[in-house]
Enzyme design. Structure first.
Site, PDB file in Angstrom:
ATOM      1  N   GLU A 238      49.370 -99.721 -45.053  1.00 51.31           N
ATOM      2  CA  GLU A 238      49.098-100.802 -44.098  1.00 51.31           C
ATOM      3  C   GLU A 238      49.299-100.197 -42.725  1.00 51.31           C
ATOM      4  O   GLU A 238      50.425 -99.909 -42.317  1.00 51.31           O
ATOM      5  CB  GLU A 238      50.028-101.993 -44.357  1.00 51.31           C
ATOM      6  CG  GLU A 238      49.590-103.257 -43.627  1.00 51.31           C
ATOM      7  CD  GLU A 238      50.148-103.328 -42.220  1.00 51.31           C
ATOM      8  OE1 GLU A 238      49.388-102.997 -41.265  1.00 51.31           O
ATOM      9  OE2 GLU A 238      51.314-103.707 -42.059  1.00 51.31           O
ATOM     10  N   CYS A 272      51.979-106.412 -36.639  1.00 54.72           N
ATOM     11  CA  CYS A 272      50.717-105.722 -36.909  1.00 54.72           C
ATOM     12  C   CYS A 272      49.535-106.670 -36.835  1.00 54.72           C
ATOM     13  O   CYS A 272      48.453-106.297 -36.380  1.00 54.72           O
ATOM     14  CB  CYS A 272      50.767-105.034 -38.267  1.00 54.72           C
ATOM     15  SG  CYS A 272      51.036-106.138 -39.666  1.00 54.72           S
TER      16      CYS A 272
END
Length: 469
Positions: A238, A272
């Site tokens: 990720e 994020c």
């Protein structure tokens, strides 16, 4: 805390490194700086524990529920330590601990489903599922506990063991979490190692690791993938995002301004999947800038342990310098700060909540992931132009569309090149949904049943049907 570190050799004094409180910029504790050669023993013990752990699904379910109870019981200490080393407001730390317990309970109740294959042959075929083995989980500093749980909860539920490495900026709460979980989990099922590089590089390349799950930057993610390839370990990456919010011309600014602001600024923008760019129709641009700037100018910024604080400091000095640099570059290129645009005076790593307008579209604050309390607001003339701009970076984690006509907003959302698209909100996830990015935002899937199966491999058994005698 455990009386000895994983892999520690008795009689040898373990090295330690300082941990800084980002609200003061001062060291307040230390953590073990473990050596790469210590990982051989840690991984070997994880492999021995795996043989027992994988064999009893019912015992795993019981242990994971007990682990969730233990996390909740230790919530006060975990939350305060998390805020001390990470900087976020205490309420957000409590939320992170709560979500960790919830994730453990969620995955405790998930089990892979055996599937029979009916293909017309006189053979009884079943697809069963087996765990992979020891998993390396590498976690960043923005959500150290929550992201750790997002990795170890499905891995453990699937029957794997885990070696967990937090960021050197936030090792303490993760070490405490490891001690808390040790009360509920069998020995060596979850190990926490802390230290500077090359500890992480050795962990992801270790031949005893069968799955590497990493959250962090794109360059480091590429390095992790290269290192894991040596042992052909599975990788889940990720790698962050540069999420765009596209406002439609029927949006009601006063109704969505608070949600939009916090979608960008929660955890001081260190998320994020935060909104990192806003695209607004030209006729609404000034109104949106003013609404966001007013909130940026009045939000309470301060130490996370202060109950009045809504935005804490950035986590570390290098990151503060980067946020300042990318902001100053935008201003030098002609952008204007409608709010903020500078460090705050005094101790700690504080940066004023910043709303930028008149930003050149090729400025790094637009094209890169600034990962801080800085939000560029860009006007557009046509919807096609906005969608092209939203899709115009190398990232593809999330995106959102904001407007009154939900069908129209959904049609626009369907055009976004990302893993998750929201309408009239952003960065809200369910434990039951998949989480994945496209392009440079990652490889593999986390969350929900997809996260469980990402920690398993198929095992097919064929047997003939009973023969007539």
């Amino acid at each position: 805390m455990p009386t000895s570190e994983p892999g520690h050799v008795p009689g040898r004094r373990a090295a330690r490194f300082p941990v800084v409180d980002p609200a003061t910029g001062e060291t307040f504790d230390e953590a073990p700086d473990q050596r790469p050669d210590e990982l051989d023993d840690v991984v070997a013990r994880a492999h021995r524990a795996w043989r027992r752990w994988r064999a009893d699904p019912a015992a795993r379910t019981t242990a994971l529920h007990a682990a969730a109870d233990a996390v909740e019981a230790a919530g006060d200490g975990l939350a305060r330590l998390l805020t001390r080393e990470q900087g976020k407001p205490l309420a957000e730390s409590y939320a992170e601990i709560s979500r960790t317990a919830a994730r453990l309970r969620y995955f405790a109740e998930l089990a892979p489903r055996t599937r029979r294959i009916a293909d017309g042959r006189p053979v009884h075929s079943e697809v069963r599922w087996r765990p992979l083995g020891p998993v390396a989980a590498i976690v960043p500093w923005n959500f150290p506990i929550q992201l750790a749980a997002a990795k170890f909860a499905p891995a453990l539920a699937a029957g794997n063991t885990v070696v967990l490495k937090p960021s050197p900026f936030t090792p303490l709460a993760t070490r405490l979490l490891g001690s808390v979980l040790a009360r509920a989990l069998p020995e060596d099922v979850l190990s926490v190692v802390t230290g500077h590089e090359p500890l992480g590089a050795r962990l992801v390349s270790h031949p005893g690791i069968r799955h590497v799950t990493f959250t962090g930057s794109v360059p480091t993610g590429r390095a992790v993938a290269r290192a894991a390839a040596g042992s052909l370990a599975r990788v889940t990456l990720e790698l962050g995002g540069n999420d765009a919010a596209v406002l439609l011309d029927d949006v009601e600014v006063d109704r969505i301004a608070d949600r939009l602001f916090w979608a960008a600024f929660r955890n001081c923008g260190q998320v994020c999947m935060a909104v990192k760019r806003v695209y607004v129709p030209t006729r609404l641009h000034a109104e949106v800038v003013e609404a966001l700037a007013q909130r940026a100018k009045t939000v309470a910024v301060g130490p996370g342990l202060d109950p009045d604080t809504r935005l804490g400091p950035l986590n570390n000095a290098p990151h503060l310098a980067r946020v300042e640099q990318v902001t100053q570059r935008a201003l030098a290129d002609g952008a204007r700060a409608a709010a903020g645009g500078h460090r705050l005076d005094g101790a700690g790593y504080f940066f004023a909540p910043t709303i930028l307008t008149d930003v050149p579209p090729d400025s790094p604050v637009v094209t890169e992931e600034q990962f801080g309390p800085v939000l560029p607001v860009l006007p557009y003339r046509s919807l096609d132009e906005a969608v092209d701009a939203a899709n115009g970076t190398g990232f593809g984690l999330g995106g959102s569309v904001w407007g009154t006509d939900l069908d129209r907003a959904e049609a626009v959302a369907d055009r976004l090149e990302c893993g998750t698209a929201w309408i009239n909100h952003h960065a809200e996830l369910s434990l039951a949904q998949p989480f994945a990015g496209v392009k440079d935002s990652g490889v593999g899937v986390a969350g929900g049943p997809w996260g469980l199966y990402g920690n398993l491999r198929p095992f097919v058994v064929h047997r003939p049907q009973e023969e007539r005698r």
